[in-house]
Design an enzyme around this catalytic site. Structure first.
Site, mmCIF file in Angstrom:
data_model
loop_
_atom_site.group_PDB
_atom_site.id
_atom_site.type_symbol
_atom_site.label_atom_id
_atom_site.label_comp_id
_atom_site.label_asym_id
_atom_site.label_seq_id
_atom_site.Cartn_x
_atom_site.Cartn_y
_atom_site.Cartn_z
ATOM 1 N N SER A 7 34.916 36.547 36.120
ATOM 2 C CA SER A 7 34.997 37.707 37.003
ATOM 3 C C SER A 7 33.890 37.604 38.036
ATOM 4 C CB SER A 7 34.830 38.995 36.188
ATOM 5 O OG SER A 7 34.685 40.109 37.031
ATOM 6 N N ASN A 9 32.638 40.540 38.939
ATOM 7 C CA ASN A 9 32.096 41.878 38.714
ATOM 8 C C ASN A 9 30.719 41.786 38.048
ATOM 9 O OD1 ASN A 9 31.512 44.510 37.809
ATOM 10 N ND2 ASN A 9 33.676 45.005 37.573
ATOM 11 N N LYS A 12 29.782 44.581 35.378
ATOM 12 C CA LYS A 12 30.320 44.382 34.030
ATOM 13 C C LYS A 12 29.577 43.252 33.330
ATOM 14 C CE LYS A 12 34.757 45.057 33.422
ATOM 15 N NZ LYS A 12 36.242 44.859 33.337
ATOM 16 N N ASP A 71 39.681 41.943 29.769
ATOM 17 C CA ASP A 71 40.619 42.782 30.498
ATOM 18 C C ASP A 71 40.610 44.120 29.786
ATOM 19 O OD1 ASP A 71 42.289 42.818 32.798
ATOM 20 O OD2 ASP A 71 44.001 43.102 31.479
ATOM 21 N N SER A 72 40.311 45.154 30.527
ATOM 22 C CA SER A 72 40.194 46.471 29.914
ATOM 23 C C SER A 72 40.731 47.513 30.864
ATOM 24 C CB SER A 72 38.735 46.771 29.557
ATOM 25 O OG SER A 72 37.954 46.805 30.736
ATOM 26 N N PHE A 162 31.601 53.838 38.206
ATOM 27 C CA PHE A 162 31.936 52.550 37.602
ATOM 28 C C PHE A 162 33.273 52.694 36.890
ATOM 29 C CE2 PHE A 162 31.288 49.431 33.945
ATOM 30 C CZ PHE A 162 31.551 48.307 34.719
ATOM 31 N N ASP A 165 34.640 55.739 34.533
ATOM 32 C CA ASP A 165 33.565 56.392 33.773
ATOM 33 C C ASP A 165 33.375 57.866 34.108
ATOM 34 O OD1 ASP A 165 33.187 53.934 32.663
ATOM 35 O OD2 ASP A 165 31.049 53.803 33.084
#
Length: 202
Positions: A7, A9, A12, A71-72, A162, A165
């Site tokens: 990623s 990101n 994260k 993956d979430s 984020f 969240d």
């Protein structure tokens, strides 16, 4: 042990690095020069776990490095499990004709809340799912893990933007994820438990 996080990101990646402590060193794709001209992995799986596996195996082979992919996302009962792995499809269905940037929580999740109100289903129940796969090059080995927690969608609360969240309050909590300290979020959320399962098997 150096591992590429599949990623770009960095937020994260920093979360995961905090959880890993000194067991592994995570680097993101944007820190690897060789990854600059490689197309992103196709995330066309039907589940979070399938997408994590696709990403991990792809980057492990492309970079000849051990790769970790997560993956979430959030699944909302009132929207029949949307957005889930189909965030883009969810926008097309519930925000027809609207210009919504799926990568900007401040644009996406207010629209999701609107869609919930219009659905006719009064449930606010949602599920945060985290799936991870660690893949070794040449298909030598893969490690998989998945966890989830239940909660409710709510109006925006907290200043830390984020993902979802600011809009998700876990069960038995009076705060959204954005109102928690990072360590508190780690203990409650599924990401730490999922990652711990991966680390136990390395």
């Amino acid at each position: 042990m150096k591992v590429v996080f599949a990623s770009k990101n960095k937020k994260k990646a920093l979360e995961l690095q905090r959880m890993a402590k000194e067991k592994i060193e995570l680097i993101v794709l944007s820190d690897i020069k060789e990854a600059e001209n490689i197309p992103q992995a196709e995330e066309n799986g039907d589940t979070f776990l399938e997408n994590a596996k696709l990403k991990a195996k792809y980057w492990a082979d492309k970079l000849n490095m051990i790769a970790l992919a997560e993956d979430s996302g959030i699944e909302i009962d009132a929207l029949n499990g949307a957005p889930g792995v189909y965030t883009k499809r969810c926008i097309e269905e519930y925000c027809k004709g609207e210009n919504v940037n799926e990568d900007k929580p401040s644009e996406l999740y207010p629209k999701i809340l609107e869609a919930m109100k219009k659905s006719g289903n009064e449930s606010k129940v949602a599920h945060w799912i985290s799936s991870m796969v660690l893949a070794y090059p040449n298909n030598e080995k893969t490690i998989e893990a998945i966890n989830s927690i239940d909660g409710e969608m709510c109006e925006c609360r907290g200043t830390r933007e984020f993902g979802f969240d600011q809009y998700f309050r876990p069960n038995n909590c009076n705060k959204t994820l954005a109102e928690m300290e990072p360590e508190e979020k780690d203990k409650i959320g599924p990401r730490l438990k999922t990652f711990e399962k991966i680390l136990e098997q390395i």
